[in-house]
Design a protein around this motif. Structure first.
Motif, PDB file in Angstrom:
ATOM      1  N   TRP A 129       0.808  -1.210   0.000  1.00 10.84           N
ATOM      2  CA  TRP A 129       0.000   0.000   0.000  1.00 10.84           C
ATOM      3  C   TRP A 129       0.845   1.266   0.000  1.00 10.84           C
ATOM      4  O   TRP A 129       0.414   2.305  -0.496  1.00 10.84           O
ATOM      5  CB  TRP A 129      -0.977  -0.033   1.174  1.00 10.84           C
ATOM      6  N   THR A 130       2.035   1.214   0.550  1.00  9.36           N
ATOM      7  CA  THR A 130       2.913   2.382   0.486  1.00  9.36           C
ATOM      8  C   THR A 130       3.214   2.740  -0.968  1.00  9.36           C
ATOM      9  O   THR A 130       3.156   3.901  -1.371  1.00  9.36           O
ATOM     10  CB  THR A 130       4.224   2.112   1.249  1.00  9.36           C
ATOM     11  N   ASP A 131       3.529   1.728  -1.775  1.00 11.61           N
ATOM     12  CA  ASP A 131       3.751   1.965  -3.202  1.00 11.61           C
ATOM     13  C   ASP A 131       2.498   2.510  -3.868  1.00 11.61           C
ATOM     14  O   ASP A 131       2.568   3.365  -4.756  1.00 11.61           O
ATOM     15  CB  ASP A 131       4.167   0.671  -3.896  1.00 11.61           C
ATOM     16  N   GLY A 132       1.351   2.017  -3.431  1.00 13.93           N
ATOM     17  CA  GLY A 132       0.100   2.444  -4.034  1.00 13.93           C
ATOM     18  C   GLY A 132      -0.191   3.914  -3.811  1.00 13.93           C
ATOM     19  O   GLY A 132      -0.570   4.632  -4.746  1.00 13.93           O
ATOM     20  N   VAL A 133      -0.024   4.406  -2.575  1.00 15.65           N
ATOM     21  CA  VAL A 133      -0.322   5.820  -2.308  1.00 15.65           C
ATOM     22  C   VAL A 133       0.706   6.722  -2.974  1.00 15.65           C
ATOM     23  O   VAL A 133       0.390   7.844  -3.386  1.00 15.65           O
ATOM     24  CB  VAL A 133      -0.412   6.108  -0.791  1.00 15.65           C
ATOM     25  N   ILE A 134       1.946   6.238  -3.114  1.00 15.40           N
ATOM     26  CA  ILE A 134       2.954   7.008  -3.850  1.00 15.40           C
ATOM     27  C   ILE A 134       2.539   7.138  -5.313  1.00 15.40           C
ATOM     28  O   ILE A 134       2.624   8.212  -5.915  1.00 15.40           O
ATOM     29  CB  ILE A 134       4.341   6.341  -3.734  1.00 15.40           C
ATOM     30  N   SER A 135       2.074   6.035  -5.896  1.00 16.77           N
ATOM     31  CA  SER A 135       1.689   6.046  -7.311  1.00 16.77           C
ATOM     32  C   SER A 135       0.513   6.969  -7.573  1.00 16.77           C
ATOM     33  O   SER A 135       0.347   7.483  -8.679  1.00 16.77           O
ATOM     34  CB  SER A 135       1.339   4.617  -7.764  1.00 16.77           C
ATOM     35  N   MET A 136      -0.325   7.196  -6.562  1.00 11.29           N
ATOM     36  CA  MET A 136      -1.490   8.069  -6.718  1.00 11.29           C
ATOM     37  C   MET A 136      -1.150   9.529  -6.459  1.00 11.29           C
ATOM     38  O   MET A 136      -2.022  10.397  -6.499  1.00 11.29           O
ATOM     39  CB  MET A 136      -2.604   7.609  -5.770  1.00 11.29           C
ATOM     40  N   GLY A 137       0.126   9.815  -6.172  1.00 11.24           N
ATOM     41  CA  GLY A 137       0.542  11.191  -5.945  1.00 11.24           C
ATOM     42  C   GLY A 137       0.097  11.744  -4.610  1.00 11.24           C
ATOM     43  O   GLY A 137      -0.110  12.962  -4.475  1.00 11.24           O
ATOM     44  N   SER A 162       2.601 -13.339   1.030  1.00 12.86           N
ATOM     45  CA  SER A 162       2.877 -12.536  -0.165  1.00 12.86           C
ATOM     46  C   SER A 162       2.368 -13.277  -1.393  1.00 12.86           C
ATOM     47  O   SER A 162       2.460 -14.501  -1.472  1.00 12.86           O
ATOM     48  CB  SER A 162       4.387 -12.278  -0.300  1.00 12.86           C
ATOM     49  N   VAL A 163       1.855 -12.511  -2.368  1.00 15.46           N
ATOM     50  CA  VAL A 163       1.251 -13.137  -3.545  1.00 15.46           C
ATOM     51  C   VAL A 163       2.226 -13.319  -4.705  1.00 15.46           C
ATOM     52  O   VAL A 163       1.880 -13.941  -5.705  1.00 15.46           O
ATOM     53  CB  VAL A 163       0.023 -12.334  -4.025  1.00 15.46           C
ATOM     54  N   GLU A 169       9.736  -8.756  -2.604  1.00 17.19           N
ATOM     55  CA  GLU A 169      10.851  -7.814  -2.681  1.00 17.19           C
ATOM     56  C   GLU A 169      10.471  -6.453  -2.117  1.00 17.19           C
ATOM     57  O   GLU A 169      11.262  -5.811  -1.411  1.00 17.19           O
ATOM     58  CB  GLU A 169      11.303  -7.664  -4.139  1.00 17.19           C
ATOM     59  N   ARG A 170       9.254  -5.998  -2.404  1.00 20.59           N
ATOM     60  CA  ARG A 170       8.804  -4.699  -1.882  1.00 20.59           C
ATOM     61  C   ARG A 170       8.580  -4.766  -0.372  1.00 20.59           C
ATOM     62  O   ARG A 170       8.823  -3.783   0.343  1.00 20.59           O
ATOM     63  CB  ARG A 170       7.509  -4.274  -2.587  1.00 20.59           C
ATOM     64  N   LEU A 171       8.130  -5.895   0.138  1.00 13.34           N
ATOM     65  CA  LEU A 171       7.955  -6.048   1.584  1.00 13.34           C
ATOM     66  C   LEU A 171       9.304  -5.999   2.302  1.00 13.34           C
ATOM     67  O   LEU A 171       9.414  -5.444   3.406  1.00 13.34           O
ATOM     68  CB  LEU A 171       7.249  -7.370   1.890  1.00 13.34           C
ATOM     69  N   LEU A 172      10.319  -6.559   1.694  1.00 14.35           N
ATOM     70  CA  LEU A 172      11.659  -6.526   2.289  1.00 14.35           C
ATOM     71  C   LEU A 172      12.186  -5.099   2.370  1.00 14.35           C
ATOM     72  O   LEU A 172      12.894  -4.737   3.317  1.00 14.35           O
ATOM     73  CB  LEU A 172      12.617  -7.409   1.491  1.00 14.35           C
ATOM     74  N   VAL A 173      11.835  -4.279   1.384  1.00 14.23           N
ATOM     75  CA  VAL A 173      12.223  -2.863   1.423  1.00 14.23           C
ATOM     76  C   VAL A 173      11.596  -2.173   2.626  1.00 14.23           C
ATOM     77  O   VAL A 173      12.177  -1.239   3.198  1.00 14.23           O
ATOM     78  CB  VAL A 173      11.801  -2.159   0.109  1.00 14.23           C
ATOM     79  N   LEU A 174      10.433  -2.645   3.050  1.00 15.51           N
ATOM     80  CA  LEU A 174       9.746  -2.101   4.223  1.00 15.51           C
ATOM     81  C   LEU A 174      10.214  -2.782   5.517  1.00 15.51           C
ATOM     82  O   LEU A 174       9.551  -2.669   6.554  1.00 15.51           O
ATOM     83  CB  LEU A 174       8.236  -2.253   4.068  1.00 15.51           C
ATOM     84  N   ASP A 175      11.333  -3.488   5.438  1.00 17.91           N
ATOM     85  CA  ASP A 175      11.970  -4.105   6.612  1.00 17.91           C
ATOM     86  C   ASP A 175      11.209  -5.305   7.163  1.00 17.91           C
ATOM     87  O   ASP A 175      11.336  -5.642   8.348  1.00 17.91           O
ATOM     88  CB  ASP A 175      12.195  -3.072   7.739  1.00 17.91           C
ATOM     89  N   ASP A 294       4.596  -1.801 -11.109  1.00 15.36           N
ATOM     90  CA  ASP A 294       5.291  -2.614 -12.105  1.00 15.36           C
ATOM     91  C   ASP A 294       5.427  -4.073 -11.679  1.00 15.36           C
ATOM     92  O   ASP A 294       5.612  -4.959 -12.515  1.00 15.36           O
ATOM     93  CB  ASP A 294       6.691  -2.046 -12.371  1.00 15.36           C
ATOM     94  N   PHE A 295       5.339  -4.343 -10.381  1.00 19.55           N
ATOM     95  CA  PHE A 295       5.501  -5.701  -9.861  1.00 19.55           C
ATOM     96  C   PHE A 295       4.230  -6.544  -9.977  1.00 19.55           C
ATOM     97  O   PHE A 295       4.244  -7.746  -9.704  1.00 19.55           O
ATOM     98  CB  PHE A 295       5.914  -5.658  -8.381  1.00 19.55           C
ATOM     99  N   ALA A 296       3.112  -5.936 -10.371  1.00 21.59           N
ATOM    100  CA  ALA A 296       1.811  -6.622 -10.310  1.00 21.59           C
ATOM    101  C   ALA A 296       1.671  -7.706 -11.374  1.00 21.59           C
ATOM    102  O   ALA A 296       2.148  -7.574 -12.498  1.00 21.59           O
ATOM    103  CB  ALA A 296       0.683  -5.604 -10.460  1.00 21.59           C
TER     104      ALA A 296
END
Length: 410
Positions: A129-137, A162-163, A169-175, A294-296
């Motif tokens: 969801w962090t990526d999602g809100v970033i993508s929505m500006g 994880s799906v 990979e994105r979850l790992l970025v979030l620690d 892009d990961f979807a």
């Protein structure tokens, strides 16, 4: 006599609501039923949801929520209308493990109650969801709050579902702790989406788009592409089924550049969706590149594969690679010219019969690789492991505080 163990699924999405998330959790509830008692704390379905009975043996508890004009629980106020009542609903429910579906606001509520009750949480991360809100500006403070919430949920979870490898990979970025992540994949109900799905009578030749119509999919690319080939193929149409934030924009664009050639059929049942996909020249799938998704790997791709219909995918590398590696259809750049060229190829292949030659192969791939039942079984195994580890921890603690006769040491 001790009561049976109970798992609870906390999610705003659940059948009969028509969405990939609802189907995924419906399958999980049935898989968990084999382990013991299962309850679901969810929402009253929208008025357009098909009528359907809850699965036998699954205790589904519904609560009214705010929805947008399309019937979605989408937006901060709508999310809170589910999450705020969830706290007392969960607090006064019996459970030994809770499975919380995203968004992270739901995960926060589930984690808080589970901590108070000293119970484990399994977090189902279908999206980041962090990526999602970033993508929505979204403004930086909103992004910061979302990142904090998502990290807090991931840190508290006993296990994280994880799906896909890309989501992991994105979850790992979030620690997120890699040892707590189980990458289970995503899937489709291959009992409904089959090559035997009933094609609507008199449908003719058409391309079909099913499911959510959102800013991060922008299916207007298909309308713009179809406008380039419409005059060459006067009998061909494009059909949209589903709803979403950009539906009205799509309707206006269609009427403007290719009037009378594009149909919007609203939300349909899974069986109807399978039939429309089965009869299509190709199923249209898109992801806007470069905005955080892009990961979807869209579930639409799996639905088309399961009935054997070719996919026309427009978007970034992850989705393209899936289509190309499994030979599920054609993958092109997110560009109207490229999509139009692919439409011409797919129409030609349909006339030669090559689509029918490949149909059984695609459907077989879907059954072997993206069966929703198999995915649910993998998630249920993770939940079972979490339960086992908690039981072991409790027994170890009891033994550590007991004397030789098994009685507590004062």
């Amino acid at each position: 006599m001790s009561r049976p163990a109970r798992a609870i699924i906390a999610s705003r999405l659940f059948p009969p609501e028509v969405s990939a998330g609802a189907f995924r959790l419906g399958a999980l509830a049935e898989a968990l039923r084999a382990q013991g008692d299962i309850a679901v704390l969810t929402t009253t379905p929208p008025s357009h949801a098909p009528a359907a009975a809850d699965a036998p043996g699954v205790d589904v508890r519904r609560w009214p929520v705010l929805r947008d004009r399309g019937g979605n629980v989408r937006g901060y106020v709508q999310y809170m209308s589910y999450d705020v009542p969830l706290l007392p609903r969960l607090l006064f429910s019996r459970f030994d493990v809770v499975i919380a579906e995203s968004p992270p606001t739901t995960g926060i509520v589930a984690s808080l109650v589970a901590a108070m009750r000293r119970k484990p949480v399994v977090y189902y991360a279908a999206d980041v969801w962090t990526d999602g809100v970033i993508s929505m500006g979204a403004p930086k403070p909103v992004v910061g709050v979302m990142r904090w919430m998502e990290r807090a949920v991931l840190r508290r979870a006993a296990a994280i579902i994880s799906v896909s490898d890309e989501v992991t990979e994105r979850l790992l970025v979030l620690d997120a702790d890699p040892d707590r992540i189980a990458t289970v994949g995503n899937g489709i109900d291959t009992a409904v989406f089959t090559p035997e799905a009933t094609v609507p009578d008199g449908a003719g030749r058409y391309f079909v788009y099913t499911g959510t119509m959102s800013e991060w999919q922008r299916p207007d690319v298909f309308i713009r592409a179809f406008a380039q080939i419409a005059s060459e193929n006067p009998d061909v149409r494009v059909k949209f089924f589903g709803q979403g934030a950009v539906e009205q924009d799509l309707r206006a664009l269609a009427e403007s550049i290719v009037p009378g050639r594009i149909d919007f059929g609203g939300v349909v049942s899974p069986a109807q969706s399978a039939g429309w996909i089965r009869g299509a020249v190709a199923s249209l799938v898109s992801i806007v590149p470069g905005i955080g998704y892009d990961f979807a790997r869209p579930t639409k791709t799996y639905a088309a594969a399961a009935v054997g219909t070719p996919v026309l995918f427009a978007g970034p590398e992850t989705g393209s690679r899936l289509v190309k590696d499994a030979d599920l259809g054609l993958a092109v750049d997110f560009d109207a010219d490229a999509v139009a060229a692919a439409m011409r190829v797919l129409l030609s292949e349909a006339e030669t019969g090559r689509t029918e030659e490949r149909r059984r192969v695609r459907a077989s791939w879907a059954r072997d690789n993206v069966s929703l039942t198999a995915v649910a079984a993998r998630v249920a195994a993770v939940v079972s492991q979490v339960r086992h580890e908690r039981t072991t921890k409790i027994e170890d603690a009891r033994r550590a505080h007991s004397g030789p006769d098994g009685r507590p040491v004062s």
